[in-house]
Design a protein around this motif. Structure first.
Motif, PDB file in Angstrom:
ATOM      1  N   VAL A  92      36.558  34.343   2.196  1.00  0.00           N
ATOM      2  CA  VAL A  92      36.509  35.031   3.489  1.00  0.00           C
ATOM      3  C   VAL A  92      36.235  34.053   4.625  1.00  0.00           C
ATOM      4  CG1 VAL A  92      35.239  36.727   4.872  1.00  0.00           C
ATOM      5  CG2 VAL A  92      35.792  37.211   2.470  1.00  0.00           C
ATOM      6  N   GLN A  93      35.335  33.095   4.390  1.00  0.00           N
ATOM      7  CA  GLN A  93      34.813  32.292   5.494  1.00  0.00           C
ATOM      8  C   GLN A  93      35.446  30.919   5.624  1.00  0.00           C
ATOM      9  OE1 GLN A  93      30.630  32.133   4.695  1.00  0.00           O
ATOM     10  NE2 GLN A  93      30.374  34.342   4.682  1.00  0.00           N
ATOM     11  N   SER A  94      35.855  30.298   4.506  1.00  0.00           N
ATOM     12  CA  SER A  94      36.186  28.880   4.601  1.00  0.00           C
ATOM     13  C   SER A  94      37.312  28.441   3.686  1.00  0.00           C
ATOM     14  CB  SER A  94      34.931  28.052   4.286  1.00  0.00           C
ATOM     15  OG  SER A  94      34.452  28.402   3.004  1.00  0.00           O
ATOM     16  N   LYS A  95      38.161  29.374   3.256  1.00  0.00           N
ATOM     17  CA  LYS A  95      39.233  28.997   2.339  1.00  0.00           C
ATOM     18  C   LYS A  95      40.135  27.931   2.949  1.00  0.00           C
ATOM     19  CE  LYS A  95      42.580  31.079  -0.820  1.00  0.00           C
ATOM     20  NZ  LYS A  95      43.164  32.347  -1.298  1.00  0.00           N
ATOM     21  N   ARG A  96      40.231  27.986   4.264  1.00  0.00           N
ATOM     22  CA  ARG A  96      41.086  27.008   4.954  1.00  0.00           C
ATOM     23  C   ARG A  96      40.566  25.580   4.810  1.00  0.00           C
ATOM     24  NH1 ARG A  96      37.640  29.201   8.495  1.00  0.00           N
ATOM     25  NH2 ARG A  96      36.603  27.825  10.023  1.00  0.00           N
ATOM     26  N   LEU A  97      39.292  25.442   4.455  1.00  0.00           N
ATOM     27  CA  LEU A  97      38.713  24.113   4.308  1.00  0.00           C
ATOM     28  C   LEU A  97      39.051  23.480   2.963  1.00  0.00           C
ATOM     29  CD1 LEU A  97      35.156  24.766   5.814  1.00  0.00           C
ATOM     30  CD2 LEU A  97      37.164  23.786   6.960  1.00  0.00           C
ATOM     31  N   GLY A  98      39.613  24.264   2.047  1.00  0.00           N
ATOM     32  CA  GLY A  98      39.976  23.749   0.744  1.00  0.00           C
ATOM     33  C   GLY A  98      38.807  23.806  -0.235  1.00  0.00           C
TER      34      GLY A  98
END
Length: 571
Positions: A92-98
């Motif tokens: 939800v919060q940080s998947k974009r960070l890998g």
């Protein structure tokens, strides 16, 4: 509680003091120890969820930015729930960070090889459920999990959350070289401390500045002798934020003889502990309790109590029964300890081989002055001594040295016939020259001293007067008095005063039984006999001969200056 015991084989250098390097050979770690020997008792998922909620390890938090440790993860009771929460928050919060941000978020340690491998596969399967690749799952599992000894391996500290159910393993089940290594590292291993004690110390030392430890574990250490150094360690450096008594609840996957409590401990300063008793193990009830414990102001009609200054040095923690606790504290302010009034508390003789040293008095084929009439618990079940005729052999002189067997031919022949069994005792192997001694020294004069006898395990105080004819067995504690009239003292201790102090400081056993041991009996507060008014002394002596319980209670209430409300707590 998941741990390999003395059957394990490990290789490490335990000869260099605190500079220990653990070199585990995983394939040699045994898997033959039973789950009981390993202290492996697994926590129900509802309880795990409750502990994580109480610590604030919830999916609405940036869990990928936290570091969580489970120091003995077994089959993953805590670890899997924590990882599921971590991955949910990350998506939800940080998947974009890998996935790189996840690598330091979890640390799990387990010594038992089969448990480690089983849980590793569960962790990989859980990561795959989140539609991550097998390579990522393998990488994260490899980064998160270690098959090693938590107490001896190097670990980077600064954890935000440390959770789990530490191993409950007795010292005698730990390999001697391993125990020596633990003792060098951990100052809290004192007396008969079980393995969970250094787990507390090591885990607390690894907390970050704002970190929290959440364990469910037996509550024995909170009051007993061996827990003193751990209590002081916590008092000096940490804060007991939450306590939940779980005795009698279905907190574990198996029904075990344990007395669990949940403790949440942190590095923050504070003197107030929020406590709760025996919650229902159901999600709705635990969620409600969590909200009450975390509330800015404790609900007036709720089940949560605030207690001040629970952790004070090495003193036992008193966390239950607020009215009784207040009464004990008041009595402690105004009255001396029992042994400061001229009384003495002791325990009877342990022989190490009762079948040899104890027998019907007339059947013991030794010299008359080498045997003493013995009183046992079964002799006092009806509230007075009804001697069953047993005696104990006394191998000591009045000065405390062992007798010369050459001077006692009957005793020498008797011991010679049983020598093979006698020398196998631990006390004999420690000092072969004194192979025929009892574990405890026998003081013959004690048999002739009037005393009060108290069995160890009882639901209520069982105080029996013994006029001075018998020596007590080791399952009996005794009280002698230099100035107090023993019959009057018997009235006081039978009134509820003894149970009040023992129940406050003793750990309760299953079925509501208490341990009336010397360390707890010495906590009892008592006026000095010389300081009691003549009229009250006379009433105590009158009460000693009275069967009127109400009268006896009124006399004790007057002795202590109890209010009506306080009297109702005792009588």
């Amino acid at each position: 509680m998941k741990y390999a015991t003395s059957k394990q084989i490990d290789v490490f250098d335990d000869s260099t003091g605190d500079n220990l390097a653990l070199k585990v050979v995983p394939e040699l770690l045994t898997n033959t120890a039973s789950w009981q020997e390993r202290g492996a008792v697994f926590t129900k998922k509802e309880v795990v969820e409750f502990i994580l909620d109480l610590m604030g390890y919830t999916v609405d938090q940036p869990l990928y930015a936290y570091r969580l440790l489970e120091p003995a993860f077994g089959e993953g009771s805590f670890l899997l729930v924590a990882i599921r929460r971590l991955l949910s928050a990350w998506k939800v919060q940080s998947k974009r960070l890998g996935t790189q941000v996840l690598r330091d978020a979890i640390a799990g340690i387990e010594l038992h090889t089969d448990s480690f491998q089983l849980t590793r596969q569960k962790v990989i399967a859980l990561i795959l459920e989140e539609e991550l690749s097998y390579q990522v799952a393998e990488d994260l599992a490899g980064q998160w999990l270690r098959n090693t000894d938590f107490l001896l391996t190097d670990i980077k500290g600064g954890f935000d959350h440390i959770v789990g159910n530490p191993p409950y393993v007795r010292q005698e089940l730990i390999a001697p070289h391993q125990l020596r290594a633990y003792r060098r590292r951990y100052s809290t291993i004192y007396d008969r401390a079980d393995l969970y004690v250094p787990f507390f110390e090591r885990s607390l030392s690894l907390l970050g500045a704002k970190g929290q430890l959440g364990f469910i574990c037996t509550d024995r250490w909170m009051k007993n002798r061996y827990g003193g150094p751990l209590r002081k360690y916590i008092s000096d450096k940490f804060h007991l934020r939450y306590y939940v008594n779980m005795v009698g609840t279905a907190a574990f996957e198996t029904d075990v003889m344990t007395y669990p409590a949940i403790t949440i401990i942190d590095r923050a300063k504070g003197t107030i502990t929020r406590a709760a008793e025996k919650p229902e193990i159901a999600p709705a009830s635990l969620n409600m309790l969590c909200s009450s414990m975390q509330a800015k102001v404790v609900p007036l009609l709720g089940s949560v109590e605030e207690i001040e200054n629970v952790a004070t040095g090495a003193d036992p923690w008193i966390l239950h029964a607020p009215k009784e606790r207040a009464l004990v504290k008041r009595l402690e302010r105004f009255f001396p300890r029992l042994e400061d009034t001229g009384c003495k508390v002791g325990i009877g003789v342990a022989t190490g081989a009762d079948s040899i040293f104890i027998a019907p008095f007339e059947e013991l084929k030794v010299e008359r002055d080498r045997k003493i009439p013995l009183v046992m618990t079964k002799d006092i079940l009806e509230g007075q001594v009804a001697w069953k005729g047993l005696g104990v052999i006394n191998p000591f002189t009045d000065k405390g040295t062992l007798v010369n067997l050459e001077e006692y031919p009957l005793l020498k022949d008797y011991f010679s016939c049983h020598r093979a069994s006698i020398i196998r005792r631990h006390v004999a192997t420690k000092n072969p020259n004194n192979w025929y001694r009892t574990i405890d020294r026998i003081y013959p004069a004690l048999a002739k001293v009037p005393k009060l006898l108290i069995p160890d395990i009882k639901g209520d105080a069982h105080i029996v007067y013994e006029a001075g004819n018998f020596y007590p067995h080791h399952n009996l504690y005794y009280i002698t008095a230099a100035s107090w009239n023993l019959k009057a003292l018997q009235v006081v201790l039978q009134s509820g005063i003894a149970r009040l102090f023992v129940s406050t400081y003793s750990t309760q056993m299953r079925g509501g039984y208490l341990r009336f041991q010397a360390q707890y009996l010495r906590k009892i507060r008592l006026p000095s006999w010389d300081c009691i008014a003549d009229a009250v002394r006379g009433q105590l002596l009158e009460a000693a001969d009275s069967k009127d319980a109400a009268f006896r209670n009124r006399v004790v209430a007057a002795l202590y200056g109890l209010s009506e409300a306080e009297s109702q707590l005792l009588f």
